[in-house]
Write an enzyme that holds these catalytic residues in place. Structure first.
Site, PDB file in Angstrom:
ATOM      1  N   CYS A   1     105.842  16.055   2.231  1.00  0.00           N
ATOM      2  CA  CYS A   1     106.215  16.866   3.305  1.00  0.00           C
ATOM      3  C   CYS A   1     105.271  17.785   3.871  1.00  0.00           C
ATOM      4  O   CYS A   1     105.435  18.522   4.786  1.00  0.00           O
ATOM      5  CB  CYS A   1     107.602  17.043   2.589  1.00  0.00           C
ATOM      6  SG  CYS A   1     108.812  16.787   1.724  1.00  0.00           S
TER       7      CYS A   1
ATOM      8  N   VAL B   1     105.334  18.628   8.037  1.00  0.00           N
ATOM      9  CA  VAL B   1     106.327  19.636   8.051  1.00  0.00           C
ATOM     10  C   VAL B   1     105.280  20.550   9.727  1.00  0.00           C
ATOM     11  O   VAL B   1     105.207  20.612  10.555  1.00  0.00           O
ATOM     12  CB  VAL B   1     107.390  20.261   7.922  1.00  0.00           C
ATOM     13  CG1 VAL B   1     107.785  21.360   8.435  1.00  0.00           C
ATOM     14  CG2 VAL B   1     107.909  19.923   6.688  1.00  0.00           C
TER      15      VAL B   1
END
Lengths: 486, 480
Positions: A130, A134
């Protein structure tokens, strides 16, 4: 809560506990449960990088490399190790807070260099967690820079895939990484008019190494030359002989590179290879096919006939005999499954396979649940159910979790549940036996070594399910119904 | 405990040479970073020279987890009567679901919640933020699980990166639901290991829980709390009865099989007993400073350490407790002797190497030694300096100490020291078993346990014997 007034430690009264115990098994509760919009409870899916790692580890000499957090890498390794009871080597560049602020390029440089020096891989597929997704790390540039600056040799294959957890599931990560590796390895390898004469077999995300071995056995019996991409069977089912091998096997990089000139390419999992097959359709020579996993007799027949047709090879006597034995087993034991209701949960391609088998046995796949799937999947599954009288009245649930399934099981019970280990809580609450097929299975041994595909797989599933039902009968019947024969 | 006898064949020169040779395989920068984390043990030199609690060197295959793992897996997860929400994408919640074996009482889904609650973030949540979703989710959880005593929000990486304010949501929802709603900003990218996750959890327990409740019954002179026991494989259920047998009243456990209101009322006990020093010493210090509760460390692995600990604990109380402690020790002596008589002859002279989280590489040494096994190497995934200072005296001189050891390094060390057993984690297990070396998973007791207390030692001894003396190891090398 105010600071000054201390509350007393309380206990719930037994009556209150009983009331809620009963309440969570009611229709009323089921409705509330199904009305959830934000909360997910006990999902049966994992995140993209896990699937990417399965691919990345399944090529010979390949070291999976996680670009992102250390914790994620540990979770993926633990999950594979718990399921297969095998080592699951993978490294990562351990991004922390400063990585989040400045980007992960320095981590990647250092990580690639250290991993290459220490573990001497032939390939290091990189996939993301992640965090770099991001913040928007540019892996194309980072990897190019790493090579230019000499952290790793220019010619070291470093395919990469973007695999954010907040998008798709493990099967999509599988697809993304496989697509990336094949694109990387086959670049410039296509030769007009050249044909390797081989079959490229893509098994898809499959935690059952026995399945992969079964495919290979069938292909060898049919004398069809093949390359399995990616081959987990030698990676996650290695011998214990006193030697630990960091790179125990997998698809040879050379074989993957020349796969683009194959005679035919078959994917046996539509949903976990959608993008890969879309690309292969355009890029590869030879015939390209997506077939359902060969669960049960008819799907295995179709698979074998297709192989026979593509390669001009007859279906050998031994496989015909095997088919006969499997059908014999199924007719012998049909009575123990016929009309029995099941709930099934798992990955899309597995669900099609399991439901096919159940329908073939005259069993009823009453609740079919996929915790992340599309409307298209739902429609196709409904069509499969509609193709058989035993699918009548069965329901397909998408984007529902195993807490939803619990409600279904307690309000509208079945006789057996088929799913992975995660389903054991719902199974226990509903007092319904769970047959473990899928990934992960972390509470039983050796199931990943037992194929569930092909004729032998049908016999294996049938044996597991029928005998459990017979065990239950023997364990629960009153004395007058206890018999020598069943 | 007096200093250990040196282990034959293990010298400072040999250990240092091994470290040097292992480091030689690394690029310069990695070698410089790793060198301070490896050393030959000097039991009497304090502080211990091995460095710890530094960033993982990228690319070396560390076994560490992250702050989220420390918060959810270790501290919060075991509290049985709360709903713990893994807030963020799907992965973290699934991978940490039930995988640490922190057992709990209660009826799942009714009074206990050993489940995976997650917000399963999608791309739109990353773009628009997840705060609104979190509010809805907490309402849904509270409605579906009305007997929960509170909810915790454990944030995953993206939540911190996109700037969601779980603290504000928690504050609002605590009012609305009239329940404890505790935010824990434990995003995995924070810090260098699980350890920061423990610390962040402790902060949130301090700020949101402790001191908010009082026990329904009156305080007594023998009230204690168990701190840092997470009930892995039922450890709490083996430790608590011993303390009760010596006359103490265990009012709450942090956090194994834990109940949140009891944890919130801990500030009224007379003494805190801490087991996992690494994860919870901060809480003992907070309670000492704010409420004047003294605390001591104890160790319930193996009869020698149990006896030492029971005496040290009893010394903090009056003669009644001290007499009872002696009586308990006397009662279990023959029981323990029977265990030793059974297993020690089969294990005497064997060696083991350990690498676990933040407690067991030193706490379990005594239990191995009770069985006649010497420890030739030890180290931690996420310990700090004070852990190593406590480890050095437990280890023989010149044995090898390794902090955040990579798989590459550990393999080299094992190759050189050839232990009869390795006690480490799941990721290492099969690496060494393939090499034919007996192994026990010591984070999770290898699906066995408990290993604490008198009951636990019986199981520990059986398991260690089973691992080392399994006839299956003799089959590893084929005859042809």
């Amino acid at each position: 809560m105010s600071e000054c007034a201390l509350k007393k430690v309380t206990t719930h009264s037994p009556e209150e506990v009983e009331r809620v115990k009963d309440w969570i098994n009611t229709e009323e509760y089921k409705e509330k449960n199904f009305a959830r919009t934000a909360l997910v409870i006990n999902p049966a899916h994992a995140c993209q990088p896990l699937g990417a790692q399965m691919v990345a580890t399944s090529f010979e000499g390949s070291l999976p490399f996680v670009h992102g957090s250390q914790g994620c890498a540990s979770y993926f390794r633990s999950t594979f190790t718990r399921h297969f009871r095998e080592p699951a080597a993978a490294t990562c560049d351990a991004m922390t807070e400063d990585g989040a602020v400045f980007g992960g390029q320095n981590n990647l440089f250092e990580g690639l260099e250290n991993a290459y020096t220490l573990y001497k891989p032939k390939m290091m597929p990189v996939y993301t967690t992640c965090m770099p997704e991001v913040i928007g790390d540019d892996l194309t540039a980072f990897i190019r820079n790493a090579k230019q600056k000499g952290h790793v040799p220019e010619d070291l294959p470093i395919p990469y895939a973007n695999t954010p957890s907040f998008n798709g599931t493990h099967i999509h990560g599988y697809d993304a990484m496989l697509n990336s590796i094949l694109q990387y390895l086959t670049e410039g390898q296509k030769i007009e008019g050249k044909c390797t004469g081989k079959l490229n077999l893509i098994p898809g995300f499959d935690g059952n190494t026995g399945n992969i071995r079964e495919y290979k056995r069938i292909l060898e019996a049919m004398e069809i030359p093949y390359t399995v991409m990616a081959d987990t069977s030698e990676v996650f089912d290695t011998p214990c002989d006193g030697t630990y091998r960091l790179y125990p096997g997998g698809t040879r990089i050379e074989d993957a590179a020349e796969s683009i000139n194959g005679k035919a390419t078959i994917s046996l999992q539509k949903y976990s290879t959608a993008n890969t097959m879309k690309w292969i359709e355009e890029a590869y020579s030879g015939q390209k096919l997506v077939m359902p996993m060969p669960f049960g007799i008819k799907k295995t027949d179709e698979f074998l006939m297709k192989l026979s047709e593509l390669f001009g090879k007859p279906i050998p006597k031994e496989l015909k005999a095997e088919r006969g034995r499997a059908v014999d087993a199924m007719t012998d034991a049909h009575q123990y499954l016929h009309g029995k209701k099941f709930a099934v949960a798992g990955d899309p391609d597995y669900l099609f396979g399991i439901v096919t088998f159940l329908l073939e046995m005259g069993a009823i796949p009453h609740h079919v649940l996929c915790s992340r799937a599309t409307k298209k999947f739902q429609k196709e599954m409904q069509a499969l159910l509609d193709s058989s009288p035993f699918g009548k009245g069965c329901a397909v649930y998408i984007n529902k979790d195993l807490w939803h399934m619990r409600s279904l099981l307690v309000t509208d019970p079945v006789e057996g549940i088929i799913g992975d280990t995660h389903a054991k809580w719902a199974a226990r609450d509903a007092r319904i036996p769970l047959f473990r097929i899928g990934f992960p299975i972390i509470d039983r041994v050796n199931l990943h070594r037992t194929p569930v595909v092909g004729y032998q797989g049908a016999v294996n599933m049938l044996t597991m399910i029928a005998n459990k039902f017979l065990d239950i009968k023997d364990e629960t019947c009153t004395d007058q119904w206890f018999e020598m024969m069943r | 405990m007096s200093e250990r006898k040196p282990i034959p064949g293990i010298t400072k020169e040999r250990t240092e040479k091994l470290i040097e040779e292992t480091l030689a395989a690394m690029p310069d920068k990695a070698r410089k970073k790793r060198a301070p984390h490896l050393g030959a043990n000097e039991p009497t030199v304090s502080p211990c020279a091995v460095k710890s609690n530094k960033k993982v060197v990228p690319g070396v295959m560390s076994q560490r987890g992250c702050a989220y793992a420390g918060a959810k897996g270790v501290v919060w997860g075991p509290i049985r009567d709360m709903v713990h929400v893994s807030h963020g994408p799907i992965g973290c919640g699934v991978y940490s679901w039930g995988t640490r074996r922190n057992l709990m009482q209660g009826t799942p889904g009714v009074t206990s919640f050993p489940m995976d609650f997650t917000s399963d973030f999608q791309e739109r949540d990353i773009v628009y933020g997840g705060d609104k979703k979190l509010e809805t989710l907490l309402r849904e959880a509270d409605e579906l699980f009305p007997l929960n005593k509170g909810l915790s929000i454990l944030s995953e990486c993206p939540v911190g990166l996109i700037g969601d304010d779980i603290n504000a949501v928690a504050k609002k929802m605590e009012k609305e639901l009239d329940k404890l709603v505790v935010p824990c900003n434990c995003e995995g990218f924070r810090g260098v290991s699980q350890s920061l996750g423990h610390h962040i959890s402790n902060d949130s327990i301090r700020d949101h829980i402790i001191g908010k409740y009082e026990f329904a019954e009156e305080a007594g002179p023998y009230d204690v709390a168990l701190i840092g026991d997470y009930n892995i494989g039922g450890d709490v259920w083996a430790a608590k009865p011993i303390l009760e047998e010596i006359g103490l009243n265990v009012k709450s456990v942090w956090t194994g099989d834990g109940e949140v209101e009891k944890i919130a009322a801990t500030h009224t006990v007379k003494l805190n007993l801490i087991h996992c020093y690494r994860s919870m010493n901060y809480m003992c210090k907070v309670m000492e400073e704010k409420w004047g509760i003294p605390w001591i460390e104890y160790n319930f692995f193996g009869p020698t350490k149990i006896e030492e600990s029971l005496r040290a604990i009893a010394a903090r109380f009056d003669e009644t407790i001290q007499e009872k402690a002696e009586a308990v020790i006397a009662r279990y002596k023959p029981v323990m002797q029977a265990v030793l008589d059974q297993y020690r002859p089969r294990l005497e002279g064997k060696t083991a190497m350990l690498f676990v989280g933040g407690l067991r590489p030193r706490h379990t040494v005594g239990a191995y030694e009770d069985l006649g096994i010497q420890i030739t190497g030890s180290g931690y995934e996420f310990a700090h300096q004070d852990d190593y200072d406590r480890t050095a005296p437990e280890m023989a001189k010149d044995t090898i100490i390794y902090d955040d050891v990579s798989e590459f390094e550990l393999e080299k060390f094992v190759e050189e020291f050839k232990p009869d057993l390795i006690g480490s984690g799941i990721k290492e297990k099969y690496v060494f078993q393939k090499s034919g070396i007996p192994f026990r998973q010591m984070h999770s007791w290898d699906y066995s346990g408990p290993y604490h207390g008198y009951e636990g030692f019986k199981i520990f001894a059986r398991d260690i014997d089973m691992a080392i003396n399994s006839p299956t190891w003799k089959l590893v090398k084929g005859p042809f």
